[in-house]
Design a protein around this motif. Structure first.
Motif, PDB file in Angstrom:
ATOM      1  N   THR A  69       0.834  -1.202   0.000  1.00  0.00           N
ATOM      2  CA  THR A  69       0.000   0.000   0.000  1.00  0.00           C
ATOM      3  C   THR A  69       0.868   1.251   0.000  1.00  0.00           C
ATOM      4  O   THR A  69       0.580   2.206  -0.736  1.00  0.00           O
ATOM      5  N   GLN A  70       1.922   1.248   0.784  1.00  0.00           N
ATOM      6  CA  GLN A  70       2.801   2.418   0.840  1.00  0.00           C
ATOM      7  C   GLN A  70       3.493   2.659  -0.499  1.00  0.00           C
ATOM      8  O   GLN A  70       3.623   3.796  -0.938  1.00  0.00           O
ATOM      9  N   ARG A  71       3.927   1.572  -1.167  1.00  0.00           N
ATOM     10  CA  ARG A  71       4.554   1.724  -2.484  1.00  0.00           C
ATOM     11  C   ARG A  71       3.565   2.312  -3.480  1.00  0.00           C
ATOM     12  O   ARG A  71       3.912   3.183  -4.275  1.00  0.00           O
ATOM     13  N   ARG A  72       2.315   1.856  -3.436  1.00  0.00           N
ATOM     14  CA  ARG A  72       1.294   2.380  -4.348  1.00  0.00           C
ATOM     15  C   ARG A  72       1.019   3.849  -4.064  1.00  0.00           C
ATOM     16  O   ARG A  72       0.864   4.652  -4.985  1.00  0.00           O
ATOM     17  N   ILE A  73       0.964   4.213  -2.784  1.00  0.00           N
ATOM     18  CA  ILE A  73       0.751   5.619  -2.416  1.00  0.00           C
ATOM     19  C   ILE A  73       1.905   6.467  -2.945  1.00  0.00           C
ATOM     20  O   ILE A  73       1.686   7.557  -3.494  1.00  0.00           O
ATOM     21  N   ASP A  74       3.127   5.969  -2.800  1.00  0.00           N
ATOM     22  CA  ASP A  74       4.294   6.714  -3.284  1.00  0.00           C
ATOM     23  C   ASP A  74       4.244   6.896  -4.800  1.00  0.00           C
ATOM     24  O   ASP A  74       4.531   7.985  -5.318  1.00  0.00           O
ATOM     25  N   GLN A  75       3.852   5.837  -5.527  1.00  0.00           N
ATOM     26  CA  GLN A  75       3.760   5.936  -6.980  1.00  0.00           C
ATOM     27  C   GLN A  75       2.693   6.953  -7.392  1.00  0.00           C
ATOM     28  O   GLN A  75       2.926   7.790  -8.276  1.00  0.00           O
ATOM     29  N   GLU A  76       1.532   6.883  -6.759  1.00  0.00           N
ATOM     30  CA  GLU A  76       0.450   7.802  -7.095  1.00  0.00           C
ATOM     31  C   GLU A  76       0.834   9.239  -6.746  1.00  0.00           C
ATOM     32  O   GLU A  76       0.512  10.169  -7.488  1.00  0.00           O
ATOM     33  N   THR A  77       1.539   9.431  -5.639  1.00  0.00           N
ATOM     34  CA  THR A  77       1.985  10.771  -5.249  1.00  0.00           C
ATOM     35  C   THR A  77       2.955  11.323  -6.277  1.00  0.00           C
ATOM     36  O   THR A  77       2.861  12.494  -6.662  1.00  0.00           O
ATOM     37  N   ASN A  78       3.883  10.486  -6.737  1.00  0.00           N
ATOM     38  CA  ASN A  78       4.837  10.924  -7.759  1.00  0.00           C
ATOM     39  C   ASN A  78       4.129  11.301  -9.053  1.00  0.00           C
ATOM     40  O   ASN A  78       4.468  12.304  -9.686  1.00  0.00           O
ATOM     41  N   GLN A  79       3.148  10.499  -9.456  1.00  0.00           N
ATOM     42  CA  GLN A  79       2.401  10.816 -10.673  1.00  0.00           C
ATOM     43  C   GLN A  79       1.637  12.130 -10.526  1.00  0.00           C
ATOM     44  O   GLN A  79       1.592  12.947 -11.451  1.00  0.00           O
ATOM     45  N   LEU A  80       1.055  12.340  -9.369  1.00  0.00           N
ATOM     46  CA  LEU A  80       0.311  13.574  -9.121  1.00  0.00           C
ATOM     47  C   LEU A  80       1.248  14.779  -9.151  1.00  0.00           C
ATOM     48  O   LEU A  80       0.914  15.818  -9.725  1.00  0.00           O
ATOM     49  N   GLN A  81       2.423  14.645  -8.558  1.00  0.00           N
ATOM     50  CA  GLN A  81       3.390  15.739  -8.587  1.00  0.00           C
ATOM     51  C   GLN A  81       3.836  16.046 -10.016  1.00  0.00           C
ATOM     52  O   GLN A  81       4.005  17.212 -10.383  1.00  0.00           O
ATOM     53  N   GLN A  82       4.017  15.008 -10.831  1.00  0.00           N
ATOM     54  CA  GLN A  82       4.389  15.223 -12.228  1.00  0.00           C
ATOM     55  C   GLN A  82       3.280  15.963 -12.979  1.00  0.00           C
ATOM     56  O   GLN A  82       3.556  16.826 -13.811  1.00  0.00           O
ATOM     57  N   LEU A  83       2.015  15.614 -12.690  1.00  0.00           N
ATOM     58  CA  LEU A  83       0.911  16.316 -13.343  1.00  0.00           C
ATOM     59  C   LEU A  83       0.879  17.784 -12.933  1.00  0.00           C
ATOM     60  O   LEU A  83       0.609  18.664 -13.758  1.00  0.00           O
ATOM     61  N   PHE A  84       1.146  18.070 -11.660  1.00  0.00           N
ATOM     62  CA  PHE A  84       1.166  19.458 -11.211  1.00  0.00           C
ATOM     63  C   PHE A  84       2.293  20.229 -11.896  1.00  0.00           C
ATOM     64  O   PHE A  84       2.128  21.391 -12.268  1.00  0.00           O
ATOM     65  N   LYS A  85       3.448  19.591 -12.050  1.00  0.00           N
ATOM     66  CA  LYS A  85       4.582  20.264 -12.675  1.00  0.00           C
ATOM     67  C   LYS A  85       4.336  20.523 -14.154  1.00  0.00           C
ATOM     68  O   LYS A  85       4.807  21.517 -14.701  1.00  0.00           O
ATOM     69  N   SER A  86       3.648  19.614 -14.817  1.00  0.00           N
ATOM     70  CA  SER A  86       3.457  19.730 -16.263  1.00  0.00           C
ATOM     71  C   SER A  86       2.180  20.473 -16.635  1.00  0.00           C
ATOM     72  O   SER A  86       1.833  20.539 -17.810  1.00  0.00           O
ATOM     73  N   ALA A  87       1.484  21.032 -15.676  1.00  0.00           N
ATOM     74  CA  ALA A  87       0.231  21.738 -15.963  1.00  0.00           C
ATOM     75  C   ALA A  87       0.513  23.003 -16.769  1.00  0.00           C
ATOM     76  O   ALA A  87       1.357  23.810 -16.398  1.00  0.00           O
ATOM     77  N   PRO A  88      -0.188  23.177 -17.894  1.00  0.00           N
ATOM     78  CA  PRO A  88       0.005  24.400 -18.668  1.00  0.00           C
ATOM     79  C   PRO A  88      -0.610  25.603 -17.948  1.00  0.00           C
ATOM     80  O   PRO A  88      -1.510  25.457 -17.131  1.00  0.00           O
ATOM     81  N   LYS A  89      -0.103  26.783 -18.277  1.00  0.00           N
ATOM     82  CA  LYS A  89      -0.596  28.004 -17.649  1.00  0.00           C
ATOM     83  C   LYS A  89      -1.929  28.400 -18.283  1.00  0.00           C
ATOM     84  O   LYS A  89      -2.103  28.328 -19.491  1.00  0.00           O
ATOM     85  N   ARG A  90      -2.831  28.839 -17.437  1.00  0.00           N
ATOM     86  CA  ARG A  90      -4.153  29.261 -17.911  1.00  0.00           C
ATOM     87  C   ARG A  90      -4.099  30.764 -18.230  1.00  0.00           C
ATOM     88  O   ARG A  90      -3.667  31.555 -17.413  1.00  0.00           O
ATOM     89  N   PRO A  91      -4.570  31.159 -19.426  1.00  0.00           N
ATOM     90  CA  PRO A  91      -4.641  32.585 -19.759  1.00  0.00           C
ATOM     91  C   PRO A  91      -5.625  33.312 -18.837  1.00  0.00           C
ATOM     92  O   PRO A  91      -6.542  32.712 -18.277  1.00  0.00           O
ATOM     93  N   ARG A  92      -5.431  34.612 -18.689  1.00  0.00           N
ATOM     94  CA  ARG A  92      -6.277  35.379 -17.780  1.00  0.00           C
ATOM     95  C   ARG A  92      -7.715  35.469 -18.261  1.00  0.00           C
ATOM     96  O   ARG A  92      -8.636  35.357 -17.472  1.00  0.00           O
ATOM     97  N   ASP A  93      -7.886  35.713 -19.548  1.00  0.00           N
ATOM     98  CA  ASP A  93      -9.246  35.869 -20.089  1.00  0.00           C
ATOM     99  C   ASP A  93      -9.857  34.512 -20.402  1.00  0.00           C
ATOM    100  O   ASP A  93      -9.149  33.529 -20.637  1.00  0.00           O
ATOM    101  N   THR A  94     -11.192  34.497 -20.443  1.00  0.00           N
ATOM    102  CA  THR A  94     -11.882  33.247 -20.776  1.00  0.00           C
ATOM    103  C   THR A  94     -11.747  32.981 -22.269  1.00  0.00           C
ATOM    104  O   THR A  94     -11.393  33.866 -23.056  1.00  0.00           O
ATOM    105  N   LYS A  95     -12.072  31.774 -22.635  1.00  0.00           N
ATOM    106  CA  LYS A  95     -11.961  31.378 -24.037  1.00  0.00           C
ATOM    107  C   LYS A  95     -12.902  32.201 -24.916  1.00  0.00           C
ATOM    108  O   LYS A  95     -12.537  32.638 -26.013  1.00  0.00           O
ATOM    109  N   ALA A  96     -14.113  32.447 -24.433  1.00  0.00           N
ATOM    110  CA  ALA A  96     -15.088  33.226 -25.202  1.00  0.00           C
ATOM    111  C   ALA A  96     -14.606  34.661 -25.409  1.00  0.00           C
ATOM    112  O   ALA A  96     -14.741  35.221 -26.508  1.00  0.00           O
TER     113      ALA A  96
END
Length: 145
Positions: A69-96
């Motif tokens: 369980t701890q190994r799985r938690i560590d893997q999921e945490t690493n994946q989540l951190q990678q997603l946070f790091k690779s998140a693109p920046k959101r423009p200030r204005d809306t798409k419309a």
């Protein structure tokens, strides 16, 4: 956690009991044997039940499960951190709003007669707005991961 502590306490008690019996004198052993009633031996053909072995087995299974369980938690945490790091920046204005700005700028460019430098500046501005619209699409796609 409680079962683990209970198991550990029982194993300590059993080990303490084993040490106490090995250090008894012959007289103490005789008096202890006379005073206590031994549990009935298991009938022939039935295996004897060893509480220490059973508790040790449960401890090993629990430890292995906890480690998995701890190994799985560590893997999921690493994946989540990678997603946070690779998140693109959101423009200030809306798409419309960005789409409306792009349409308005394009309309201004085509409806008026402008010097070449100003027209090129408007084209660069339209390209920048379209890039922000693409960033919105990337952010939306990233959020669905």
């Amino acid at each position: 956690h409680f079962h683990f502590l209970l198991l550990l306490r029982m194993m300590t008690i059993m080990q303490w009991g084993a040490k106490a019996t090995t250090t008894m004198s012959a007289e103490d052993e005789a008096s202890a044997a006379a005073a206590s009633t031994a549990p009935p031996a298991s009938p022939p053909g039935q295996p004897s039940f060893d509480l220490g072995a059973k508790l040790s087995q449960r401890l090993r299974e629990h430890s292995a499960d906890r480690d998995r369980t701890q190994r799985r938690i560590d893997q999921e945490t690493n994946q989540l951190q990678q997603l946070f790091k690779s998140a693109p920046k959101r423009p200030r204005d809306t798409k419309a709003v960005l789409q409306q700005n792009a349409k308005q700028t394009e309309r201004d460019r085509t409806s008026r007669s402008l010097p070449l430098a100003q027209e090129k500046a408007l084209i660069r501005q339209i390209d920048a707005i379209e890039k922000q619209i693409r960033q919105h699409s990337q952010v939306e796609q990233h959020q669905h991961l």
